[in-house]
Design an enzyme around this catalytic site. Structure first.
Site, PDB file in Angstrom:
ATOM      1  N   SER A 162     -10.379 -30.708 -37.385  1.00 60.53           N
ATOM      2  CA  SER A 162      -9.987 -32.112 -37.321  1.00 60.53           C
ATOM      3  C   SER A 162     -11.030 -32.927 -36.545  1.00 60.53           C
ATOM      4  CB  SER A 162      -8.588 -32.205 -36.699  1.00 60.53           C
ATOM      5  OG  SER A 162      -8.003 -33.463 -36.926  1.00 60.53           O
ATOM      6  N   ASP A 219      -4.417 -32.507 -47.540  1.00 63.24           N
ATOM      7  CA  ASP A 219      -4.382 -32.592 -46.081  1.00 63.24           C
ATOM      8  C   ASP A 219      -3.905 -33.993 -45.708  1.00 63.24           C
ATOM      9  OD1 ASP A 219      -5.079 -33.021 -43.338  1.00 63.24           O
ATOM     10  OD2 ASP A 219      -6.587 -31.438 -43.462  1.00 63.24           O
ATOM     11  N   HIS A 227      -2.654 -29.436 -42.719  1.00 62.46           N
ATOM     12  CA  HIS A 227      -3.801 -29.938 -41.981  1.00 62.46           C
ATOM     13  C   HIS A 227      -4.510 -28.765 -41.325  1.00 62.46           C
ATOM     14  CE1 HIS A 227      -6.405 -32.400 -39.661  1.00 62.46           C
ATOM     15  NE2 HIS A 227      -5.817 -32.178 -38.500  1.00 62.46           N
TER      16      HIS A 227
END
Length: 491
Positions: free
Chosen positions: A209, A435, A462
């Site tokens: 991320s 995602d 995710h």
């Protein structure tokens, strides 16, 4: 469309064009040569702190520390594998502790010391970014001021966000001086000091991320210091603040639509049996909370927290059964389980204490992006977010991010641009088709910009590496061990 050139690259280009000498890099040897003092901190793990300059433009001035955690038992050691889970505001030391117990990470533990770091201002690093007390954050979540888009409501929001920034300056050690140096620009410099202090000639890195943004910025600043890099759940550094929020909102709508298809096949779906009406059904449950929050034990569930809790439940398909149960509970007038999802998202523990991740999130985001101050542009952004994610209609937590950054007390230190890293070994970029938080196309763009290998995972979640998918795990482990890129492009 041409993308902006990074500030550092622009400075080099200007120096070359004008004949002016490039500024000499600061002498950081007293930091890169430091000996880390590791101490046991439970479960076979070691902890330490890395000392770095508060301001890299003044390395002989104040210093701050970066919290570290290490798992060390490699039998045929390649070096260190440095990990970061994202956020901004998430703890890399917590991620390393988790990977130390993960069966999927066992082949990596055999060859690497696992090292997690808390970016400056976060977690065990000192000082920590501090803005609101636990009680203040609870009170902010319990109200839906972002839902009032009238001129009076907007004026009140801006007054609140200005006061919020002032609290961050007052409550955080070194105040504006520290807040001006907490962005990705400075985290990347810390990461290279860490690489040197660990004794690694080159960096082996795993970022999830926002951790992919750290990785991409490091690759651009120090391409020849990279050994291998896995970037999972990629952020596109070329996206501005508005574009990133609009894109993410659409990503959560896409995930909610996928959840609706899954849920409609169940006999107990809280959102009904028609997946085409998922958004309408969610709105019927959530919108009344704007006027009347739902009881949730000793607290109440606001519209904002209902949206945030749903965000949290959409992150992984493994949470969908619990999310459906939470929505069914809300339909009966009880918001307790959906509030628990929101608490987890905000990192609030059962005793009511927050980790500080949310304050760190805003502090980093506001210095990483060009400031948006035009009210009309902010209003258009809100309209775009709701158009792309109609389940948010009525208000959205992300509106406050634009307002907070528009009044932030220090100037941005980075600018959006497509990364350029000549000489970088090919990174492995993992991107998931559905995602919600970092939509698929961002990984496509990042892999292209960095000249990396794109590994596409077909799923709704995710990030995926080291989370039990055999195809992705095999590919990522083989790459980190010996640099072998996967023959496949999809899992």
């Amino acid at each position: 469309m041409l993308r902006a050139v990074g500030a550092a690259a622009l400075a080099v280009l200007l120096a070359a064009c004008t004949g002016a000498p490039a500024p000499a890099p600061p002498d950081l040897r007293k930091f890169t040569a430091q000996k880390l003092t590791w101490s046991p901190c439970g479960d076979g793990l070691d902890c330490a702190h890395l000392t770095v300059p508060l301001d890299y433009a003044a390395p002989d001035g104040k210093t701050v520390t970066v919290g570290l955690l290490r798992h060390k038992e490699a039998k045929q050691r390649i070096g260190s594998l440095v990990v970061d889970p994202g956020g901004p505001g998430a703890s890399g030391t917590a991620l390393a502790a988790s990977l130390a117990k993960s069966p999927a990470a066992a082949p990596l533990r055999d060859r690497f010391d696992l090292v997690g770091f808390d970016p400056r201002g976060v977690g065990t690093s000192e000082p920590r970014i501090t803005c609101r007390s636990d009680a203040e954050l609870d009170a902010d979540r319990a109200t839906d001021t972002e839902s009032d888009m009238s001129p009076e409501g907007v004026k009140k929001q801006l007054a609140e966000t200005t006061a919020y920034g002032a609290k961050c300056v007052e409550a955080t050690k070194y105040g504006k001086e520290f807040l001006a140096n907490v962005g990705t620009r400075d985290v990347v410099r810390d990461l290279d000091v860490l690489r040197a202090a660990l004794g690694d000639e080159k960096l082996t890195y795993l970022g999830y991320s926002y951790g992919t943004q750290i990785g991409a910025a490091y690759a651009e600043a120090y391409p020849r210091n990279v050994r291998a890099m896995v970037l999972d759940g990629a952020i596109d550094p070329a996206q501005g603040l508005v574009e990133s929020l609009v894109t993410q909102a659409a990503g959560f709508q896409d995930a909610l639509d996928e959840f609706g298809k899954w849920c409609a096949a169940r006999g107990d779906c809280a959102l009904g049996r028609d997946p085409a009406r998922t958004t309408d059904a969610f709105q019927r449950l959530a919108r009344p909370l704007i006027a009347k929050p739902a009881p949730a034990g000793a607290r109440h569930l606001s519209f904002e927290d209902a949206v945030t809790g749903t965000f949290g439940g959409l992150y992984s398909r493994g949470d969908w059964t619990a999310l459906n149960n939470a929505l069914a509970q809300l339909a009966e007038g009880n918001g307790r389980t959906l509030l628990a999802f929101a608490d987890d998202y905000y990192q609030r523990d059962p005793d009511g204490h927050y980790s500080g991740a949310i304050d760190a999130y805003f502090a980093v985001r506001c210095v990483d992006h060009a400031r948006v101050t035009d009210r009309a542009e902010i209003d258009r952004a809100h309209e775009k977010m709701v158009a792309g994610a109609p389940f948010l209609a009525g208000g959205t937590p992300d509106t406050s991010e634009l307002d907070i950054c528009s009044t932030w007390p220090v100037a941005p230190t980075s600018a959006e641009h497509a990364p350029h890293a000549p000489g970088l070994p090919k990174p492995l970029v993992v991107s998931t088709t559905h995602d919600p938080a970092t939509p698929y196309q961002q990984g496509v763009d990042l892999a292209k910009d960095l000249g990396g290998h794109l590994l596409t995972y077909e799923g709704v979640q995710h990030t995926v590496f080291l989370q039990g998918n055999a195809c992705v795990d095999r590919a990522g482990v083989a790459y980190l061990l010996d640099g072998t890129l996967p023959a496949t492009a999809r899992c």
